[in-house]
Design a protein around this motif. Sequence first.
Motif, short mmCIF file in Angstrom:
data_model
loop_
_atom_site.label_atom_id
_atom_site.label_comp_id
_atom_site.label_asym_id
_atom_site.label_seq_id
_atom_site.Cartn_x
_atom_site.Cartn_y
_atom_site.Cartn_z
N TYR A 64 0.87 -1.17 0.00
CA TYR A 64 0.00 0.00 0.00
C TYR A 64 0.91 1.23 0.00
O TYR A 64 1.79 1.36 0.85
CB TYR A 64 -0.87 0.04 1.25
N GLU A 72 -0.47 5.29 3.51
CA GLU A 72 -1.33 5.05 4.66
C GLU A 72 -0.80 5.83 5.86
O GLU A 72 0.26 6.48 5.80
CB GLU A 72 -1.36 3.55 5.00
N PHE A 97 -4.15 -6.80 7.12
CA PHE A 97 -3.52 -6.53 5.82
C PHE A 97 -2.55 -7.65 5.45
O PHE A 97 -2.57 -8.16 4.32
CB PHE A 97 -2.80 -5.18 5.90
N GLY A 147 -0.62 -8.79 2.22
CA GLY A 147 0.15 -7.56 2.30
C GLY A 147 1.54 -7.77 2.87
O GLY A 147 1.71 -8.55 3.81
N ILE A 178 3.92 -1.35 3.77
CA ILE A 178 3.08 -0.16 3.83
C ILE A 178 3.98 1.07 3.83
O ILE A 178 4.95 1.13 4.59
CB ILE A 178 2.21 -0.15 5.10
N ASP A 182 -5.28 7.03 -3.93
CA ASP A 182 -5.21 6.60 -2.53
C ASP A 182 -6.48 6.91 -1.74
O ASP A 182 -6.44 7.00 -0.52
CB ASP A 182 -3.98 7.22 -1.85
N SER A 239 -3.75 2.96 -2.92
CA SER A 239 -3.76 2.88 -1.46
C SER A 239 -5.07 3.46 -0.93
O SER A 239 -5.97 3.81 -1.70
CB SER A 239 -2.55 3.60 -0.87
N ILE A 297 -8.82 -3.06 0.67
CA ILE A 297 -8.33 -2.97 -0.72
C ILE A 297 -7.91 -4.34 -1.22
O ILE A 297 -8.30 -4.77 -2.31
CB ILE A 297 -7.17 -1.96 -0.82
N PHE A 303 0.63 -2.95 -7.24
CA PHE A 303 0.92 -3.24 -5.83
C PHE A 303 2.31 -3.82 -5.58
O PHE A 303 2.73 -3.88 -4.43
CB PHE A 303 -0.13 -4.21 -5.29
#
Length: 330
Positions: free
Chosen positions: A20, A23, A55, A60, A63, A238, A270, A291, A318
Motif C-alpha cells: 500500500y 497510509e 492486511f 500484504g 506499507i 489513494d 492505497s 483494498i 501493488f
Amino acid sequence: MSFIRTLDGDIRPEQLGFTYSHEHIVCRPAYWAERGEDDLLLDDPEKSRRDVEDFKACGGRAIVDATAVDYGRDVPAVYRIGRETGVRIVGTAGFNKSFLWNARIKEELKPVIGDYGTYAEWIESRSINELAEFVVREVEEGLEGTPHKAGQVKFGTGYNRITPLEEKTLRAVARAHHETKAPIHSHTEAGTMALEQLELLRSEKVDLRHVSLGHMDRNPDPYLHEQLAKTGVYLCFDGIGKIKYAPESARIALILELVRKGYEDQILISGDTARKSYYKHYDYGLGLEYIAAKWLPRFKNEAERAGFDGEALAEKFFVRNPAACFAFKR
C-alpha cells in the motif's frame, strides 16, 4: 545501485512485495488534537497493529506510512508494529500542508528542531537550506532522533493554492532529494495544484520520474491525469473505499483510462486510512484489509471485462510500481 529504505533497514526493491503506497498507522496530529477531532487521532497502537495484521493476512507485505513530522508521528510505535507483524514499513521525512502548521510543536520535538511555538514559526524562521538539512538528517540519521530512517521525502500544498511557506518546504524537500536520492511524495489537496507543484520541482532540477503525486482520485479529471502522467510522475490513487468522495466505479474508470493510454507503470494504489472510522479495529470501518480483500477482486474483474489482464495490472500497481517508485537510485 537501488534500494528501498524501511524503518527496519534497507532492502532490495524486489523484497518489498505487495504494498500500500500511502497510509497512516499511528499518529496524533496536534492540529486536530487541539480542536478535539478525535476521529483524526490514530492513538491506539494495539488497534492499529491488528489492522496491519489483517492486511498481512490478505497478502500484504509493505506499507508506506506517509505521516510527516507535522502530523503527529509516533515513530517507535510504528516501528514496533512493523517488527511484530513482519510488515515492512517505509517512513516519511518532510512536511504536510500549511494550515496544519498553526498547531503547537510537541515538546518531544523541541530537542530536534528547537524551541518554537508552532510549526509555522519554525518553518518561517529557517532558510530553505536549513529545512533541507533537517529532512536530510531524517533520511540519513533517523526520524525525530530515533535510529529509524525515512524512506521518502514529502511536501504538501493546499486547495487551489500554494502558500509561500509551502513553496519553501517544497524547495527544501527537492534539495534533500538531490542530496539523499530519496523518492519524493506530494500531498495535493483534493488533487489540485499538481501541475504547479511539478513546475516548482522542475525549477529545482528534479527528475520527475522520482516523484509520486497523492490524492489523484480526489480530482477525477482524465485530461489532467494524462498531462501529469506525460511528465513521468507516479499517480497515487489513494482514496479507495472513500465513497463520500466518489464511487469505486469512478476510481476504477480513471485508472483504466490511464492504462488505455499506456501509463500502467506509473499507477499506485492505497487508502490513506487516516481516521478511526476508516479502521476496522478502531471504529468498525472497512479497515486495512479492504483494498486487498474486496476492492482488488472487483478491480481485476472490471479490468478483464474491459479487455485487460487484471492479474498483471494488480502485480504492477501493488508490487512492481512501488518497488520502482520508492527505490533510492544511486
